[in-house]
Design an enzyme around this catalytic site. Sequence first.
Site, mmCIF file in Angstrom:
data_model
loop_
_atom_site.group_PDB
_atom_site.id
_atom_site.type_symbol
_atom_site.label_atom_id
_atom_site.label_comp_id
_atom_site.label_asym_id
_atom_site.label_seq_id
_atom_site.Cartn_x
_atom_site.Cartn_y
_atom_site.Cartn_z
ATOM 1 N N GLU A 36 0.873 -1.169 0.000
ATOM 2 C CA GLU A 36 0.000 0.000 0.000
ATOM 3 C C GLU A 36 0.913 1.223 0.000
ATOM 4 O O GLU A 36 1.835 1.304 0.816
ATOM 5 C CB GLU A 36 -0.881 0.031 1.259
ATOM 6 C CG GLU A 36 -1.849 1.220 1.206
ATOM 7 C CD GLU A 36 -2.612 1.467 2.503
ATOM 8 O OE1 GLU A 36 -2.216 0.931 3.554
ATOM 9 O OE2 GLU A 36 -3.608 2.223 2.440
ATOM 10 N N ARG A 261 5.814 -12.815 9.313
ATOM 11 C CA ARG A 261 6.624 -11.672 8.932
ATOM 12 C C ARG A 261 7.922 -11.636 9.730
ATOM 13 O O ARG A 261 8.082 -12.330 10.726
ATOM 14 C CB ARG A 261 5.841 -10.391 9.135
ATOM 15 C CG ARG A 261 5.399 -10.194 10.570
ATOM 16 C CD ARG A 261 4.754 -8.834 10.731
ATOM 17 N NE ARG A 261 3.758 -8.626 9.676
ATOM 18 C CZ ARG A 261 3.109 -7.499 9.478
ATOM 19 N NH1 ARG A 261 3.360 -6.470 10.256
ATOM 20 N NH2 ARG A 261 2.221 -7.387 8.531
ATOM 21 N N LYS A 271 4.909 0.632 10.616
ATOM 22 C CA LYS A 271 4.949 1.944 9.970
ATOM 23 C C LYS A 271 4.516 3.034 10.945
ATOM 24 O O LYS A 271 5.057 4.125 10.949
ATOM 25 C CB LYS A 271 3.994 1.966 8.772
ATOM 26 C CG LYS A 271 4.536 1.300 7.526
ATOM 27 C CD LYS A 271 3.522 1.424 6.382
ATOM 28 C CE LYS A 271 3.864 0.483 5.248
ATOM 29 N NZ LYS A 271 2.780 0.395 4.246
#
Length: 558
Positions: A36, A261, A271
């Site tokens: 994204e 992850r 983020k």
Amino acid sequence: MTDETPKRSNFITDIIDEHNRIGRFDGRVHTRFPPEPNGYLHIGHAKAIVLDFGIAQDYGGKTNLRFDDTNPVKEDVEYVDAIKADIRWLGFDWEDREFYASDYFEQLYEWAIKLIKKGKAYVDELSPDETREYRGTLTQPGKNSPWRDRPIEESLDLLARMRAGEFEDGSITLRAKIDMAHPNPLMRDPVMYRVLHAEHHRTGKAWCIYPTYDFTHGQSDSIEGITHSMCSLEFENHRPLYDWFIQELEIFAPQQIEFARLNLTHTVMSKRKLRRLVEAGLVDGWDDPRMPTLVAMRRRGYPPAAIRAFIDTVGVAKSENFIDVELLEHIIRDTLNETAKRRMAILNPVKVIIDNYPEDKEEWFDIPDFPYDANSATRKVPFSREIYIEADDFMESPPPKYFRLCPEREVRLMNAYYIKYKDIVKDEEGNILEIHVTYDPESHGGQTADKRKVKGTIHWVSARHAVDAETKLYEQMFLDKYPEDLPEGENFIDHFNKDSIEVLQAKLEPSLAEAEIGEVFQFVRDGYFTLDPLTSTPEKPSWIRTLSLVDSWAKMQK
RNA sequence: UGGGGUAUGGUGCAAUGGUAGCACACCGGACUUUGAAUCCGUUGAUCGUGGUUCGAAUCCAUGUACCCCAGCCA
């Protein structure tokens, strides 16, 4: 890209091998990397990138780059450009297959109509709060919206009016009609479209309704003919929903595969948290060399090949994991050790005067870039009566096993001469101003005919010829191994290591004046360094320490 | 008290019914014109309990711990 690693083998390739065995995708392997565009890529994304591109390469397949841009309020072109640059830097190429979920908005809209017509979707007028209440909880089923069974024609009309802009943000949605009592809350009539009067970075003002990620992702994969859609673990719960849409729409069905992850010790990876560090001014920006972002690693001099090698060595599985940052650093050093030319630089200078070396004399030594390679290129390094050495390389009263310059020891100036301590000049406070030594003219080049043993070898820079430069040394942003796992009431941001940067005025050997941006050198006995691509100028060079060398002497002292 | 996942040395990943292995870290030693690199070596693990089997990390049962899901974020 070069084939530097053996073909990967892991639970994902096991699945692909099985698909190939039974012929599910006719032997095709087509993956995608779906960021994204709402922030910068970090080392965790590198895992996804290396997996998505690497596995496809291993099978002779292809990988698409697709921006999942379904939320215009968070996304920006600034990020798409940065993301593309990062992926290229990592060494991967999506050729002409650069896609955007927003390219599929029209198709998605048609599919929404199709589901309404099938009686599988409806326009709902519940408010956001009501929607939450109706959804139930993890342990209690939800209940049906009063609008759930409204006529198909009415939903069709309402959806068209939603698109036409007749409704306020949040006032109305399109939802899939699945099962409000489903044990997986994602299946309780998930929202497919919401009203968002916002300008999109690609489609501009064309839309005021936007599909949700859940109504977009699986179909985007399907449209692109993606065979294996890798994603992180938290999307495992979404897979039944994607499969439901695909089945109801009767379109090509990719296989989603979830993996754990990457997490790294001594840093944060979300983020949101990285953004907080930037906004709090604790770091210079997303590209501050302490950040785990790819822009930061590039600036810092981490070779992309080393990052790829790192991802390959940590492997991939489905269990939550925390990789010691030491492993990353080991692999960076390992790569740089092979590629970085050796240079001499003094970070904390102290002056040494060689009393018996003629004042007006100077010599230029040819010193190899790679001392262990007989065919190595060399550079010229000047030597003269006054030199700088590291302050750490002299002690008046040394501890046992101290092999550097001290009153009772002869040491070697690397590639130059043996020297012996004579005396010392201090100021009133006791600080060392200069160290006087004598040298052995017979030891030219750093060895003597009598082959006598000299245990210590230290490096040096001729004072007269030295180039001044700023050097920036970095430590971890967090001393805590797991900075996100804090006691109740404590905030990760308060644990930021304020001493994680140190700036020194260094003395460099003159050849370093010709260094170019992007080149990484080993400053012998200290670490790997590269010019700061953002702040360095020929007039005011600024060096970043990519990574220190392993210092087993420092470790011994503890 | 729902559903979906995951458990192998300190960390990460292998072993797909047949000697539990590799990397990093750690600890010793050798070598060294970088106290780096390199080389050699030492510790150290199958979540618990039952069961099946000649044989179980692997199969079965049961328990435990941890992660994810109640955005009109992705």
